[in-house]
Design a protein around this motif. Structure first.
Motif, PDB file in Angstrom:
ATOM      1  N   ASP A  87     -45.508  16.925 -27.780  1.00  0.00           N
ATOM      2  CA  ASP A  87     -46.031  18.146 -28.263  1.00  0.00           C
ATOM      3  C   ASP A  87     -46.335  19.192 -27.942  1.00  0.00           C
ATOM      4  O   ASP A  87     -45.165  20.001 -27.780  1.00  0.00           O
ATOM      5  N   ALA A  88     -47.470  19.983 -28.909  1.00  0.00           N
ATOM      6  CA  ALA A  88     -46.896  21.669 -28.415  1.00  0.00           C
ATOM      7  C   ALA A  88     -48.076  22.283 -29.223  1.00  0.00           C
ATOM      8  O   ALA A  88     -49.380  21.393 -29.939  1.00  0.00           O
ATOM      9  N   GLU A  89     -48.526  23.501 -29.498  1.00  0.00           N
ATOM     10  CA  GLU A  89     -49.220  24.423 -29.748  1.00  0.00           C
ATOM     11  C   GLU A  89     -49.222  24.985 -30.881  1.00  0.00           C
ATOM     12  O   GLU A  89     -48.283  25.493 -31.287  1.00  0.00           O
ATOM     13  N   PRO A  90     -49.598  24.782 -31.895  1.00  0.00           N
ATOM     14  CA  PRO A  90     -51.214  24.050 -32.281  1.00  0.00           C
ATOM     15  C   PRO A  90     -51.074  22.464 -32.055  1.00  0.00           C
ATOM     16  O   PRO A  90     -51.934  21.780 -31.950  1.00  0.00           O
ATOM     17  N   ASP A  91     -49.866  22.228 -33.316  1.00  0.00           N
ATOM     18  CA  ASP A  91     -49.478  21.214 -33.084  1.00  0.00           C
ATOM     19  C   ASP A  91     -48.514  20.238 -33.187  1.00  0.00           C
ATOM     20  O   ASP A  91     -47.628  21.302 -32.596  1.00  0.00           O
ATOM     21  N   PRO A  92     -48.127  18.774 -32.532  1.00  0.00           N
ATOM     22  CA  PRO A  92     -46.614  18.270 -31.562  1.00  0.00           C
ATOM     23  C   PRO A  92     -45.228  18.438 -32.808  1.00  0.00           C
ATOM     24  O   PRO A  92     -45.790  19.466 -33.993  1.00  0.00           O
ATOM     25  N   VAL A  93     -44.117  19.170 -32.715  1.00  0.00           N
ATOM     26  CA  VAL A  93     -43.147  19.217 -33.544  1.00  0.00           C
ATOM     27  C   VAL A  93     -42.429  18.146 -32.964  1.00  0.00           C
ATOM     28  O   VAL A  93     -42.303  17.385 -32.385  1.00  0.00           O
ATOM     29  N   GLU A  94     -41.091  18.242 -34.387  1.00  0.00           N
ATOM     30  CA  GLU A  94     -39.923  17.219 -33.901  1.00  0.00           C
ATOM     31  C   GLU A  94     -39.031  17.184 -32.896  1.00  0.00           C
ATOM     32  O   GLU A  94     -39.457  18.366 -32.353  1.00  0.00           O
ATOM     33  N   LEU A  95     -39.136  16.473 -32.595  1.00  0.00           N
ATOM     34  CA  LEU A  95     -37.975  15.990 -31.135  1.00  0.00           C
ATOM     35  C   LEU A  95     -36.738  16.262 -31.233  1.00  0.00           C
ATOM     36  O   LEU A  95     -36.044  15.011 -31.410  1.00  0.00           O
ATOM     37  N   THR A  96     -36.307  17.876 -31.753  1.00  0.00           N
ATOM     38  CA  THR A  96     -34.749  17.424 -32.075  1.00  0.00           C
ATOM     39  C   THR A  96     -33.873  17.517 -30.692  1.00  0.00           C
ATOM     40  O   THR A  96     -34.236  17.232 -29.456  1.00  0.00           O
ATOM     41  N   ASP A  97     -32.533  16.945 -30.983  1.00  0.00           N
ATOM     42  CA  ASP A  97     -31.570  16.953 -29.366  1.00  0.00           C
ATOM     43  C   ASP A  97     -31.474  17.727 -28.413  1.00  0.00           C
ATOM     44  O   ASP A  97     -31.493  17.500 -27.253  1.00  0.00           O
ATOM     45  N   SER A  98     -31.525  18.915 -29.317  1.00  0.00           N
ATOM     46  CA  SER A  98     -32.144  20.292 -27.723  1.00  0.00           C
ATOM     47  C   SER A  98     -33.251  20.077 -27.084  1.00  0.00           C
ATOM     48  O   SER A  98     -32.774  20.026 -25.351  1.00  0.00           O
ATOM     49  N   LYS A  99     -34.332  19.879 -27.452  1.00  0.00           N
ATOM     50  CA  LYS A  99     -35.725  19.604 -27.299  1.00  0.00           C
ATOM     51  C   LYS A  99     -34.965  18.348 -25.736  1.00  0.00           C
ATOM     52  O   LYS A  99     -36.541  18.562 -24.726  1.00  0.00           O
ATOM     53  N   ARG A 100     -34.539  16.920 -26.488  1.00  0.00           N
ATOM     54  CA  ARG A 100     -34.466  15.906 -25.662  1.00  0.00           C
ATOM     55  C   ARG A 100     -33.490  16.373 -24.544  1.00  0.00           C
ATOM     56  O   ARG A 100     -34.247  15.817 -23.367  1.00  0.00           O
ATOM     57  N   ALA A 101     -32.360  17.152 -24.556  1.00  0.00           N
ATOM     58  CA  ALA A 101     -31.208  17.194 -23.541  1.00  0.00           C
ATOM     59  C   ALA A 101     -32.760  18.814 -22.575  1.00  0.00           C
ATOM     60  O   ALA A 101     -32.182  18.495 -21.143  1.00  0.00           O
ATOM     61  N   ARG A 102     -33.869  19.210 -23.257  1.00  0.00           N
ATOM     62  CA  ARG A 102     -33.674  20.090 -22.149  1.00  0.00           C
ATOM     63  C   ARG A 102     -35.138  19.489 -21.494  1.00  0.00           C
ATOM     64  O   ARG A 102     -35.227  19.791 -20.070  1.00  0.00           O
ATOM     65  N   ILE A 103     -35.647  18.360 -22.285  1.00  0.00           N
ATOM     66  CA  ILE A 103     -37.021  17.579 -21.282  1.00  0.00           C
ATOM     67  C   ILE A 103     -36.341  16.725 -20.216  1.00  0.00           C
ATOM     68  O   ILE A 103     -36.724  16.382 -19.059  1.00  0.00           O
ATOM     69  N   THR A 104     -34.523  16.653 -20.904  1.00  0.00           N
ATOM     70  CA  THR A 104     -34.126  15.744 -19.601  1.00  0.00           C
ATOM     71  C   THR A 104     -34.060  16.388 -18.531  1.00  0.00           C
ATOM     72  O   THR A 104     -33.665  15.590 -17.390  1.00  0.00           O
ATOM     73  N   ALA A 105     -33.222  17.451 -18.493  1.00  0.00           N
ATOM     74  CA  ALA A 105     -33.189  18.315 -17.448  1.00  0.00           C
ATOM     75  C   ALA A 105     -34.677  18.714 -16.331  1.00  0.00           C
ATOM     76  O   ALA A 105     -34.025  18.724 -15.369  1.00  0.00           O
ATOM     77  N   VAL A 106     -35.311  19.100 -17.608  1.00  0.00           N
ATOM     78  CA  VAL A 106     -36.474  19.205 -16.558  1.00  0.00           C
ATOM     79  C   VAL A 106     -36.687  17.908 -15.467  1.00  0.00           C
ATOM     80  O   VAL A 106     -37.311  17.954 -14.614  1.00  0.00           O
ATOM     81  N   ALA A 107     -36.938  16.690 -16.700  1.00  0.00           N
ATOM     82  CA  ALA A 107     -37.109  15.586 -15.244  1.00  0.00           C
ATOM     83  C   ALA A 107     -36.120  15.393 -14.240  1.00  0.00           C
ATOM     84  O   ALA A 107     -36.423  14.928 -13.483  1.00  0.00           O
ATOM     85  N   ASP A 108     -34.621  15.286 -15.320  1.00  0.00           N
ATOM     86  CA  ASP A 108     -33.633  15.712 -14.170  1.00  0.00           C
ATOM     87  C   ASP A 108     -33.710  16.173 -12.528  1.00  0.00           C
ATOM     88  O   ASP A 108     -33.859  16.218 -11.414  1.00  0.00           O
ATOM     89  N   ARG A 109     -34.220  17.619 -12.789  1.00  0.00           N
ATOM     90  CA  ARG A 109     -34.324  18.542 -11.590  1.00  0.00           C
ATOM     91  C   ARG A 109     -35.807  18.305 -11.022  1.00  0.00           C
ATOM     92  O   ARG A 109     -35.722  18.530  -9.324  1.00  0.00           O
ATOM     93  N   MET A 110     -36.713  17.925 -11.525  1.00  0.00           N
ATOM     94  CA  MET A 110     -37.840  17.023 -10.814  1.00  0.00           C
ATOM     95  C   MET A 110     -37.473  16.013  -9.694  1.00  0.00           C
ATOM     96  O   MET A 110     -38.024  16.322  -8.653  1.00  0.00           O
ATOM     97  N   ALA A 111     -36.518  14.750 -10.365  1.00  0.00           N
ATOM     98  CA  ALA A 111     -36.530  13.806  -9.788  1.00  0.00           C
ATOM     99  C   ALA A 111     -34.949  14.491  -8.592  1.00  0.00           C
ATOM    100  O   ALA A 111     -35.298  13.530  -7.543  1.00  0.00           O
TER     101      ALA A 111
END
Length: 947
Positions: free
Chosen positions: A504-528
């Motif tokens: 999800d993004a503003e204004p419309d969803p965007v493709e989940l690239t490998d770099s975005k996937r890695a960044r989101i995984t890092a965010v999840a790991d940091r929260m954990a």
């Protein structure tokens, strides 16, 4: 347990009346097959237990009931009231006084002529013992009635298949092989192996201490052992979500719960430091009194005195040395501490436990419910590449989400994809969640973002769902929304991310690239890593659903991440800091994951260093006692995670081997053995289980660690006050003994003070001031001092020196008054008789002199170094009133004819009272000089002073 409609039980054979059954045989252990139950497949479990898909037959169930016994645990052993009362007479002081009373009565029967005073003495001593026993029994009996029974943890009825028909039976009639049906909200009635499981999660906190619900499956689990087997549920745990059909493989004492019960029953009660100290003191006082009494008896016998009179004389010396009022004073002083703690939400079941917390050096605390709220709370949301904080704690929907607009769809999807319900307060209770607490936290967060979930659910009714299971680690639901269907998904971040193709993004969803996937995984790991439980939320349009669920849960759009935790209590950090200042080591002992435990420990201040020592239960199994002792001896920060009841017991024992005074907190049945084995067990009153409350000496009504810190402060004050009134009580014993010794060695034929007078002082004039000293509030710096050493005696050298100092001054004063009075009479010592008016006046002066000296002595012992005038001469009005009462009683003994005949006293003149006041004030004046010298010696030196 949820009740069935009566028709649902039709056809089920009800249990026979107890009188119609054959007497049960000795309970047999379970078959060997039961030990390998987790490794069997669901199809093999029923035959292995001699059962079938239609359950047991009524006849088979009856036979097994006779063989294995009822599915219940023995009621907790309680001493009957008469035994509790009888125990009050086993105190060493009570035994000494009972023997003295009996021997005195025997002396009365043997003497010729018989003296009424002798039988009065025997009766008075017996009354002292009865009074002390009544006070101690009343306090302990009323406190112990607060304990709850273990049976309340087990449901009363459950749904069972027998002869192929469903019905309802009392849980006591369950036997191995019974097939039971459970669903959300039920409490598990016995240890069961799952045969079918649908979206099943169970709260195992009562057994393992885990704070989060755990999923359960019917598949074989060859490597598992109880209570971690994923295909088993255990007595006393709760079904949170889903439903199951399961076969019973263990009942009663053979269950995991029963194992913990037996472990608890086998753990010995530990005597508190105060109990050990009082016993040590009583033995030495008894030996001293007996030795001095025998010595004086041997000295007087050759002087021509009769055996009986010499014995009565020696008995008077023994009575003078025994502090008759001490047991009653100690019991009531501890009871005052109990009431003070009760005002701070700490219920003490045993009086001696009041002081035990004050001497605590180590606290082994659990996490959930004690340091935390026991209510999962969303605290952080990541959406559209931004962090959003969520305020408020617990299930009460008060608080807000920062910049809520970008996260509303995420929270709406998460709440729609949930089965929990948020329930408002009822009957004075707090907000609570029906169902999984993780889903409850999402509902609360949605409410904080301004969503009305009743309206949202009405606008988007659920049409299909794929329940959560432990393999996929996610859940999905399908909803009709505005003429189309949408799927809402929530689950473990990696599992959800693997199924996402857009974000999800503003204004419309965007493709989940490998770099975005890695960044989101890092965010999840940091929260954990911060100790948060992280869920990913996603959605997709689902106009046509065909195929299996893996195909449905594809091409998802990630809406974001939600991080939640069980928040620490607001007062926990301040309480931990207070314990640290007081020199108390805090060790976290929990069934939770090490990362979760460390995160909470850091938030509340238990962990402050970069790398604390974190040890799991599996690692503890690899340590022998030497290695365990070495581990607990390290003064660093220690966290014990994933531990069992046996692990907790071993850790407590290891600390005790080092001489530590250990307090243990807990709320689950798994905590009970350690609670009982500890020096002081502290159970949770609001969220705790009955078995934990039964095993503990103290119950926290508010479940707060902050109440422990308050209780430690009050416990330390109790110990300080006990030492104050010990100095007060024993110093006047010297004032009673020395005149008797002086009369013996100067050849005076009579005692300067009789045993009946001594009892009148000990009970009539001393008890109330001692109680007033016991009610002194804690000193301001009591939590800034280290715990007292475990080997420190109540009668330390400092205490003994002060007793001798104050008691010696009293003794010199009353001896001077006595011998001055008999000496100025002109009557030779040998001519004095018990009925001589001068002798009666002299012993009245001695009794009154001790009473007045004790009044001023009570003021002196209130402080150790500070001047009593600076502390406030009248700042303890109870003490002043108690002292004046003692003086008034002494005046009555001197002037009332009836009391004169009992105590053999005479009226005193105004000049006598003036003289006694002048003598009585000497201990206070001398102690003020002593305190001034102490203050001068320990005062800070001026800058530049090199002395």
């Amino acid at each position: 347990m949820r009740m069935l409609h009566p028709q649902q039980g039709r056809g089920l054979t009800e249990p026979e009346p107890a009188g119609s059954r054959a007497p049960p045989r000795e309970h047999r252990p379970l078959p060997d097959t039961a030990r390998g139950i987790p490794a069997l497949s669901a199809a093999d479990v029923l035959p292995a237990l001699g059962s079938s898909a239609s359950g047991l037959t009524a006849d088979a169930a009856h036979e097994r009931r006779a063989a294995y016994g009822p599915n219940e645990l023995p009621a907790p052993h309680r001493r009957p009231a008469w035994r509790q009362l009888a125990a009050q007479f086993t105190d060493l002081f009570a035994i000494i006084l009972l023997v003295a009373s009996g021997v005195t009565f025997l002396a009365y029967l043997l003497e010729e002529p018989r003296e009424p005073g002798t039988v009065q003495l025997a009766a008075a001593i017996a009354c002292v013992v009865l009074l002390n026993a009544a006070i101690g029994f009343a306090q302990e009996y009323s406190a112990e009635r607060t304990a709850q029974t273990l049976q309340a943890m087990v449901p009363h009825r459950c749904r069972v298949l027998r002869d192929g028909r469903p019905g309802e039976l009392p849980v006591q009639d369950l036997v191995p092989g019974d097939v039971v049906m459970l669903e959300a909200g039920d409490t598990v009635p016995a240890d069961c192996r799952l045969v079918e499981a649908h979206d099943l999660t169970v709260d195992n906190a009562a057994i393992t201490g885990e704070s989060e619900p755990v999923p359960r499956t019917a598949e074989a689990d060859p490597a598992a052992e109880a209570p971690q087997a994923r295909n088993c549920v255990y007595m006393g745990t709760d079904v949170i979500t889903g439903m199951t059909r399961a076969v019973v493989f263990a009942t009663g004492q053979h269950t995991e719960f029963g194992r913990i019960y037996r472990l608890t029953a086998a753990a010995p009660w530990q005597k508190t430091p105060l109990q050990r100290e009082v016993a040590w003191m009583a033995r030495r006082v008894a030996v001293t009194a007996l030795a001095v009494g025998l010595l004086l008896f041997a000295i007087r016998l050759p002087t021509g005195q009769s055996t009986v009179s010499s014995f009565v004389f020696a008995l008077g010396v023994m009575v003078a040395l025994v502090p008759e009022g001490l047991p009653a004073t100690l019991s009531v002083s501890l009871a005052l501490g109990v009431r003070r703690m009760a005002r701070h939400q700490a219920l003490v079941k045993k009086l001696v436990a009041v002081e035990a917390l004050g001497s605590t050096t180590v606290v082994c605390t659990d996490k959930t419910g004690t340091l935390t709220q026991a209510e999962m709370t969303v605290v952080r949301i990541w959406a559209r590449d931004q962090d959003h904080t969520v305020t408020g704690v617990g299930f009460e929907p008060s608080g807000e989400v920062s910049d809520p607009e970008p996260v509303r769809e995420l929270l709406r999807s998460a709440a729609l994809c949930s089965d929990a319900r948020l329930l408002p307060p009822a009957d004075g209770a707090r907000w609570r969640v029906l169902g999984d607490t993780t889903e409850g936290a999402l509902l609360v967060a949605a409410a904080k973002a301004g969503l009305n979930m009743e309206a949202e659910e009405a606008a988007a009714p659920r049409t299909a769902e794929h329940p959560f299971d432990s393999v996929r680690r996610l859940m999905s639901t399908v909803h009709e929304e505005g003429g189309t269907r949408r799927m809402r998904v929530k689950g473990a971040p990696l599992e959800v991310l693997d199924r996402c193709t857009r974000v999800d993004a503003e204004p419309d969803p965007v493709e989940l690239t490998d770099s975005k996937r890695a960044r989101i995984t890092a965010v999840a790991d940091r929260m954990a890593a911060q100790g948060l439980r992280v869920l990913a939320i996603a959605e997709r349009e689902a106009p046509h659903l065909s195929g299996d669920r893996d195909q449905h849960e594809r091409d998802l759009t990630l809406l974001g991440l939600a991080g939640m935790m069980d928040p620490p209590r607001e007062e926990a950090r301040a309480a931990v800091d207070a314990c640290r200042r007081a020199g108390i080591r805090i060790v976290m002992v929990t069934g939770d994951h090490p990362l979760t435990a460390e995160a909470v420990a850091r938030r509340v201040g238990i962990v402050r260093t970069v790398r604390p020592t974190v040890v799991t239960g599996a690692e503890l199994d690899g340590l022998d006692d030497v290695g365990l002792d070495r581990m607990v001896a390290d003064p660093g920060e220690l966290l014990l995670c994933r531990v069992s009841p046996e692990h907790k017991m071993r850790v407590v024992t290891a600390f005790q081997r080092r001489g530590e005074v250990v307090a243990v907190t807990g709320d689950g049945a798994n905590d009970a053995p350690a609670l009982k084995h500890a020096d002081i067990g502290v159970a949770m009153g609001a969220s705790g289980t009955d078995v934990a409350r039964e095993a503990a000496e103290m119950v926290l009504l508010d479940d707060s660690f902050g109440s422990i810190a308050v209780a430690v402060r009050l416990g330390r004050a109790v110990y300080q006050n006990i030492r104050k009134f010990l100095v007060y009580l024993f110093s006047h014993n010297i004032g009673e003994l020395v005149p008797i010794l002086a009369a013996t060695f100067t050849g005076f034929p009579l005692v300067p003070i009789t045993a009946v007078q001594i009892l009148a002082i000990d009970l009539g004039s001393d008890v109330l001031p001692a109680l007033a000293l016991g009610a002194e509030p804690p000193e301001s710096d009591v939590m800034d001092r280290p715990p007292r050493p475990r080997r420190e005696r109540l009668f330390s050298m400092a205490v003994v020196r002060r007793i001798l100092f104050l008691g010696g001054i009293q003794a010199l004063g009353v001896c001077a008054v006595f011998f001055w009075h008999v000496g100025t009479s002109g009557i030779p010592f040998a001519d004095f008789t018990a009925d001589d008016p001068v002798y009666r006046e002299a012993i009245t002066l001695v009794q009154a002199g001790i009473v007045i000296s004790q009044f001023f002595n009570a003021l002196a012992v209130r402080t150790e170094r500070e001047s009593v005038f600076r502390a406030g001469l009248l700042s303890n009005p109870r003490l002043i009133a108690a002292g004046l009462f003692g003086i008034a009683l002494m005046a009555a003994i001197s002037y009332v004819p009836l009391l004169q005949s009992i105590f053999h006293t005479a009226p005193l003149s105004a000049g006598d009272w003036a003289l006694l006041t002048a003598v009585g004030v000497l201990p206070l004046a001398a102690d003020e000089v002593r305190k001034m010298r102490l203050r001068t010696r320990h005062a800070p030196r001026p800058e530049g002073d090199v002395r």
